[in-house]
Design an enzyme around this catalytic site. Structure first.
Site, PDB file in Angstrom:
ATOM      1  N   GLY A  10       0.829  -1.215   0.000  1.00  0.00           N
ATOM      2  CA  GLY A  10       0.000   0.000   0.000  1.00  0.00           C
ATOM      3  C   GLY A  10       0.855   1.253   0.000  1.00  0.00           C
ATOM      4  N   ARG A  71       1.168  -4.854  -5.203  1.00  0.00           N
ATOM      5  CA  ARG A  71       1.212  -6.063  -4.365  1.00  0.00           C
ATOM      6  C   ARG A  71       1.445  -7.181  -5.370  1.00  0.00           C
ATOM      7  NH1 ARG A  71      -0.808  -4.052   0.459  1.00  0.00           N
ATOM      8  NH2 ARG A  71      -2.621  -2.702   0.346  1.00  0.00           N
ATOM      9  N   GLY A 101       5.421  -2.190   3.932  1.00  0.00           N
ATOM     10  CA  GLY A 101       4.888  -2.668   5.201  1.00  0.00           C
ATOM     11  C   GLY A 101       5.394  -4.073   5.496  1.00  0.00           C
ATOM     12  N   ASP A 102       4.760  -4.746   6.447  1.00  0.00           N
ATOM     13  CA  ASP A 102       5.329  -6.029   6.875  1.00  0.00           C
ATOM     14  C   ASP A 102       5.268  -7.116   5.794  1.00  0.00           C
ATOM     15  OD1 ASP A 102       2.640  -6.255   7.228  1.00  0.00           O
ATOM     16  OD2 ASP A 102       2.765  -7.293   9.164  1.00  0.00           O
ATOM     17  N   SER A 104       5.719  -6.647   2.643  1.00  0.00           N
ATOM     18  CA  SER A 104       6.857  -6.379   1.755  1.00  0.00           C
ATOM     19  C   SER A 104       8.163  -6.811   2.431  1.00  0.00           C
ATOM     20  CB  SER A 104       6.951  -4.890   1.447  1.00  0.00           C
ATOM     21  OG  SER A 104       5.703  -4.413   1.030  1.00  0.00           O
ATOM     22  N   THR A 125       3.594   2.560   6.117  1.00  0.00           N
ATOM     23  CA  THR A 125       2.208   2.088   6.068  1.00  0.00           C
ATOM     24  C   THR A 125       1.380   2.903   7.040  1.00  0.00           C
ATOM     25  OG1 THR A 125       0.684   0.320   6.679  1.00  0.00           O
ATOM     26  CG2 THR A 125       2.845   0.173   7.659  1.00  0.00           C
ATOM     27  N   ASP A 127      -0.966   1.857   8.611  1.00  0.00           N
ATOM     28  CA  ASP A 127      -1.485   0.983   9.669  1.00  0.00           C
ATOM     29  C   ASP A 127      -0.677   1.062  10.976  1.00  0.00           C
ATOM     30  OD1 ASP A 127      -3.255   0.191   7.715  1.00  0.00           O
ATOM     31  OD2 ASP A 127      -2.151  -1.638   7.221  1.00  0.00           O
ATOM     32  N   ASP A 129       1.696  -0.862  12.003  1.00  0.00           N
ATOM     33  CA  ASP A 129       1.605  -2.203  12.599  1.00  0.00           C
ATOM     34  C   ASP A 129       2.907  -3.002  12.461  1.00  0.00           C
ATOM     35  OD1 ASP A 129       1.586  -2.502   9.866  1.00  0.00           O
ATOM     36  OD2 ASP A 129      -0.085  -3.904   9.794  1.00  0.00           O
ATOM     37  N   ARG A 154     -18.572  15.244  13.560  1.00  0.00           N
ATOM     38  CA  ARG A 154     -19.082  15.683  14.868  1.00  0.00           C
ATOM     39  C   ARG A 154     -19.941  16.944  14.720  1.00  0.00           C
ATOM     40  NH1 ARG A 154     -18.433  14.640  20.251  1.00  0.00           N
ATOM     41  NH2 ARG A 154     -16.722  13.164  20.136  1.00  0.00           N
ATOM     42  N   MET A 169      -9.369   2.468   8.676  1.00  0.00           N
ATOM     43  CA  MET A 169      -8.482   1.398   8.209  1.00  0.00           C
ATOM     44  C   MET A 169      -7.520   0.959   9.324  1.00  0.00           C
ATOM     45  SD  MET A 169      -7.326   2.259   4.341  1.00  0.00           S
ATOM     46  CE  MET A 169      -8.297   1.689   2.953  1.00  0.00           C
ATOM     47  N   ARG A 171      -5.986  -2.468   8.932  1.00  0.00           N
ATOM     48  CA  ARG A 171      -5.867  -3.925   8.796  1.00  0.00           C
ATOM     49  C   ARG A 171      -6.118  -4.587  10.150  1.00  0.00           C
ATOM     50  NH1 ARG A 171      -3.871  -6.302   4.118  1.00  0.00           N
ATOM     51  NH2 ARG A 171      -2.926  -4.432   3.303  1.00  0.00           N
ATOM     52  N   GLU A 187     -17.007   8.370  21.960  1.00  0.00           N
ATOM     53  CA  GLU A 187     -17.548   7.678  23.138  1.00  0.00           C
ATOM     54  C   GLU A 187     -17.306   6.180  23.063  1.00  0.00           C
ATOM     55  OE1 GLU A 187     -19.315  10.154  21.528  1.00  0.00           O
ATOM     56  OE2 GLU A 187     -18.994  11.570  23.170  1.00  0.00           O
ATOM     57  N   ARG A 243     -25.870   6.656  11.759  1.00  0.00           N
ATOM     58  CA  ARG A 243     -25.346   6.735  10.389  1.00  0.00           C
ATOM     59  C   ARG A 243     -23.921   6.190  10.380  1.00  0.00           C
ATOM     60  NH1 ARG A 243     -29.936   7.530   9.485  1.00  0.00           N
ATOM     61  NH2 ARG A 243     -30.902   9.271   8.385  1.00  0.00           N
ATOM     62  N   GLN A 251      -8.089   7.791   3.505  1.00  0.00           N
ATOM     63  CA  GLN A 251      -7.105   7.798   4.603  1.00  0.00           C
ATOM     64  C   GLN A 251      -5.674   7.607   4.121  1.00  0.00           C
ATOM     65  OE1 GLN A 251      -9.020   5.323   8.096  1.00  0.00           O
ATOM     66  NE2 GLN A 251      -9.936   4.782   6.159  1.00  0.00           N
TER      67      GLN A 251
HETATM   68  O1  F6P Z   1      -2.068  -1.453   4.591  1.00  0.00           O
HETATM   69  C1  F6P Z   1      -2.670  -0.249   4.237  1.00  0.00           C
HETATM   70  C2  F6P Z   1      -4.134  -0.455   3.938  1.00  0.00           C
HETATM   71  O2  F6P Z   1      -4.690   0.778   3.557  1.00  0.00           O
HETATM   72  C3  F6P Z   1      -4.958  -1.084   5.064  1.00  0.00           C
HETATM   73  O3  F6P Z   1      -5.293  -0.181   6.065  1.00  0.00           O
HETATM   74  C4  F6P Z   1      -6.134  -1.638   4.303  1.00  0.00           C
HETATM   75  O4  F6P Z   1      -6.719  -2.722   4.972  1.00  0.00           O
HETATM   76  C5  F6P Z   1      -5.502  -2.098   3.018  1.00  0.00           C
HETATM   77  O5  F6P Z   1      -4.287  -1.362   2.867  1.00  0.00           O
HETATM   78  C6  F6P Z   1      -6.345  -1.883   1.798  1.00  0.00           C
HETATM   79  O6  F6P Z   1      -5.680  -2.480   0.742  1.00  0.00           O
HETATM   80  P1  F6P Z   1      -6.010  -2.184  -0.789  1.00  0.00           P
HETATM   81  O7  F6P Z   1      -5.563  -0.775  -1.078  1.00  0.00           O
HETATM   82  O8  F6P Z   1      -5.206  -3.209  -1.515  1.00  0.00           O
HETATM   83  O9  F6P Z   1      -7.479  -2.334  -0.922  1.00  0.00           O
END
Ligand code: F6P
Length: 319
Positions: A10, A71, A101-102, A104, A125, A127, A129, A154, A169, A171, A187, A243, A251
């Site tokens: 990503g 990817r 990211g991980d 890769s 990334t 994420d 993570d 808000r 997002m 993951r 909340e 909603r 993002q």
């Molecule tokens: O790893 C980054 C990310 O945006 C995640 O937050 C999300 O789950 C995923 O990539 C979405 O992947 P794609 O862009 O391949 O739909």
């Protein structure tokens, strides 16, 4: 010495400043920078170009990545990894920087265990993570995009008798969700690391709604897959019309923040300096407790990122 940079997985805001710094810094060091286009797919297909300053001029403020990313399924096959290796050899590229990211990094670990590759990974990334680093490129920009969306949501939530549920997002990691909940005063926050809603929170919110609370903001991390469940819960248990906004790929976009630009520069300088001086590198650049360092890739990919305890404690405070 030839150096190359590529993006994998990503895209993340901060990749462009990293690419620009890479080209300028490698030239400054008297070496030759290359750009690998389209990630691991492009490495297999030899989409490799010697970089010029004009390739990277005017990109610092842009989100995404000018060299694009992918990817790659083919990279799971040994024959394609061998092809990728011979492509690097053809250009005499002996030093590689991978922004990813991980997933890769796992691919790079495999690649480097089979071939003579010197590389440094830069955690990139939204994420956040990746084990071993407190920060990954792109996170600050993504959080600011989410913050902006939540502030707007808000505004309208407070003008109506309604609950708003926002899915973010991340993951399998709740970092984006928990930080967003903290800085927006949500909340409710449901993350993979703490996927259930406590009875005490449900009881308190229900009572507050009965006493006149007219809106609730709930943040749900995509990795929980609980958006529908939480939506039903708010409507039925808390008693507020609800909603849902799924923020999705907005993002990942946007101009990198000051912090992401500076982090990109620091990560790249660390990576290039290390590669200049070392012949056998299988490292990942990390930022831990306010310090930059390099970690072995095996350690990075074998560990699991944990949310800071103080954030989890803050989540409990929402009860
Ligand atoms: O790893 C980054 C990310 O945006 C995640 O937050 C999300 O789950 C995923 O990539 C979405 O992947 P794609 O862009 O391949 O739909």
């Amino acid at each position: 010495m030839a150096f190359a940079i590529m993006c994998s997985g990503g895209d993340a805001p901060g990749m462009n400043p990293a690419i620009k710094k890479f080209v300028d810094y490698v030239y400054k060091k008297g070496e030759i920078p290359y750009l690998i286009y389209d990630g691991l797919e492009g490495l297999i297909d030899k989409k490799i170009k010697r970089a010029t300053h004009s390739d990277v001029s005017g990109i610092l403020h842009d989100g995404g990545t000018i060299i694009r990313s992918s990817r790659s399924k083919r990279f799971f096959e040994h024959s394609y990894r061998m092809q990728a290796y011979y492509n690097l050899k053809e250009f005499d590229i002996t030093k590689l920087i991978v922004l990813g990211g991980d997933g890769s990094f796992r691919a790079m670990e495999r690649f480097s265990s089979e071939f003579d590759i010197n590389f440094v990974g830069i955690p990139s990334t939204i994420d956040n993570d990746i084990y071993g680093t407190d920060y990954c490129l792109g996170v600050d920009t993504a959080l600011n995009v989410i913050r902006d969306a939540l502030d707007k949501i808000r505004d309208t939530a407070s003008s109506f008798n309604r609950a708003f549920l926002v899915e973010v997002m991340g993951r399998d990691c709740g970092y984006l969700a928990i930080v967003s909940a903290m800085i927006s005063g949500a909340e409710v926050c449901v993350i993979p690391e703490a996927p259930s809603i406590s009875d005490s929170l449900a009881k308190r919110l229900k009572k507050e709604v009965e006493e006149g609370r007219n809106y609730v903001l709930a943040i749900v991390a995509e990795g929980t897959k609980k958006t529908t469940e939480v939506y039903n819960w708010i409507q039925e248990e808390i008693g507020l019309e609800t909603r849902v906004s799924i923020l999705g790929h907005i993002q990942r976009g946007g101009n990198p923040t000051v912090y992401d630009r500076l982090m990109a520069f620091d990560f790249v300088v660390l990576a290039v300096d290390y590669l200049m001086e070392h012949a056998n590198s299988n490292k990942v650049a990390v930022y831990k407790k306010g310090e930059f360092a390099l970690m072995e890739i095996e350690d990075v990919v074998s560990g699991k990122y944990q949310l800071p305890k103080r954030y989890l404690d803050a989540l409990n405070l929402l009860d």
